[in-house]
Design an enzyme around this catalytic site. Sequence first.
Site, mmCIF file in Angstrom:
data_model
loop_
_atom_site.group_PDB
_atom_site.id
_atom_site.type_symbol
_atom_site.label_atom_id
_atom_site.label_comp_id
_atom_site.label_asym_id
_atom_site.label_seq_id
_atom_site.Cartn_x
_atom_site.Cartn_y
_atom_site.Cartn_z
ATOM 1 N N HIS A 157 0.832 -1.223 0.000
ATOM 2 C CA HIS A 157 0.000 0.000 0.000
ATOM 3 C C HIS A 157 0.862 1.268 0.000
ATOM 4 O O HIS A 157 0.419 2.310 0.479
ATOM 5 C CB HIS A 157 -0.961 0.044 1.193
ATOM 6 C CG HIS A 157 -1.705 -1.233 1.424
ATOM 7 N ND1 HIS A 157 -2.934 -1.501 0.874
ATOM 8 C CD2 HIS A 157 -1.361 -2.339 2.138
ATOM 9 C CE1 HIS A 157 -3.333 -2.716 1.257
ATOM 10 N NE2 HIS A 157 -2.382 -3.249 2.015
ATOM 11 N N SER A 278 15.617 21.322 -15.902
ATOM 12 C CA SER A 278 14.420 22.106 -16.198
ATOM 13 C C SER A 278 14.842 23.397 -16.883
ATOM 14 O O SER A 278 15.954 23.892 -16.676
ATOM 15 C CB SER A 278 13.695 22.405 -14.881
ATOM 16 O OG SER A 278 12.989 23.616 -14.978
ATOM 17 N N LYS A 284 16.620 21.462 -10.582
ATOM 18 C CA LYS A 284 15.983 20.193 -10.885
ATOM 19 C C LYS A 284 16.800 19.235 -11.729
ATOM 20 O O LYS A 284 17.572 19.634 -12.592
ATOM 21 C CB LYS A 284 14.635 20.448 -11.579
ATOM 22 C CG LYS A 284 13.674 21.080 -10.614
ATOM 23 C CD LYS A 284 12.251 20.927 -11.005
ATOM 24 C CE LYS A 284 11.848 19.510 -11.271
ATOM 25 N NZ LYS A 284 10.540 19.528 -11.927
ATOM 26 N N GLU A 291 10.102 8.208 -16.850
ATOM 27 C CA GLU A 291 8.799 8.824 -17.142
ATOM 28 C C GLU A 291 8.338 8.498 -18.562
ATOM 29 O O GLU A 291 7.171 8.187 -18.798
ATOM 30 C CB GLU A 291 8.865 10.343 -16.952
ATOM 31 C CG GLU A 291 8.939 10.751 -15.489
ATOM 32 C CD GLU A 291 9.109 12.251 -15.332
ATOM 33 O OE1 GLU A 291 8.298 12.848 -14.610
ATOM 34 O OE2 GLU A 291 10.032 12.829 -15.918
#
Length: 462
Positions: A157, A278, A284, A291
Amino acid sequence: MAQQPWSQRFEGSLHPAIALFNASIGFDIALIEYDITGSQAHAQMLAHTGIIAPQEAEAIVRGLEQIRQEHRNGTFQPGVEAEDVHFAVERRLTELIGDTGKKLHTGRSRNDQVGTDIRLYLRDRIDRIQAHLRQFQSVLVNLAETHVETLIPGYTHLQRAQPLSLAHHLLAYVEMAQRDWERLRDVRRRVNLSPLGCGALAGTTFPIDRHYSAELLGFEGLYANSLDGVSDRDFAIEFMAAASLIAVHLSRLSEEVILWASEEFRFVTLKDTCATGSSIMPQKKNPDVPELVRGKAGRVFGHLQGLLVMMKGLPLAYNKDLQEDKEAIFDGVNTVTACLQAMTILFEEGLEFRPARLNSAVAEDFSNATDVADYLAAKGVPFREAYNIVGTVVKVCLSQGKLLKDLTLDEWQAIHPQFAADIYEAIAPRQVVAARNSYGGTGFEQVRQALERTRSLLSQDS
Ligand code: ARG
């Protein structure tokens, strides 16, 4: 407009927009090498059975070989007037060798021809994808070997559950890839059947030898029914289902890497080879590779759905709908191949686990609570009772801002007289992992055995 390749019964020519709509040459050019190989085998079969002369077959085979070279060096670029790769090759062959080229299509149709091409293509790509899977597995196994003793929180979970050996976690994906590999091996058997010689739908009046051409092309068997042979695409659907599961597995792993690389987890560092920045936030480092892999999975599932829906209403035998199989198959193959390659690179050189951070992460939670219950149960307290006692202990700890390891022996004994000094050893994360020595468990001994089994599995080829 150039003359259409089909029969003289047509008087007018196609509307240019319809010609474009109808044509598959824009994408089925990807089949050209397989089309040529298939046609060479067909020509040899025609000579073998005496349907054409041996010199004619030789001229055809040589002419086709020249087209292969022209394709490879970029000089053969058929346009939309060719309609599809099959017409394009046949027309070029006739340009090259004259009227003998027109004999190539004796005893076959584009329907069994395209079926042959797509199977040869897919068989080849399955072999390559299986090799990519093997490489992916071996990169994970190598990494696992260096991280048997590294601990990582295990989740259910997405809540901390029980600590694990990092190797155990990685080996779970090796198992998935193994099933993927085996599924492809199974699918390959049904891809590798020859429809060549099924004709348009009913077979042919010529005394062809389908076994002969099938053998030349390395097919393991033949379609037994000509209608089925020209209209079956089960093999493509099965392949896409297998490809979809590869995409599921890669996507799940991607999701984990994305979480692990976040500031919240900090379990891995992404290296510059596989991370991007970024355009506006200078701090970043983005996990683009996982992804993209996660995102591309949807494409593959879409192709599976597309093929199923394409097939469901088709009466026997060939229908032009089947031309739609190609872009789905090509994109499915290319997507899954690219994702496997990218993930292999990511795990080989694009990320680094942070053992110190991982080992300390497992010491800061209650993921050893089950072990306290097991400790009492081993001393004769019924497990459910022990479970309830530990629930109370966790509650007390939480209210005092403590972990289990922070309780004094007096506190333990106040909870239950069976607790003794060895409780501290029993709940140390490393011991918690080591103790799960059941077959397939995360205990270090089990993980080492699993690594050995996996290594020997990967060294076999089938
Ligand atoms: N381009 C066609 C396809 O991909 C080849 C077969 C055409 N057959 C036909 N009867 N029109 O399916």
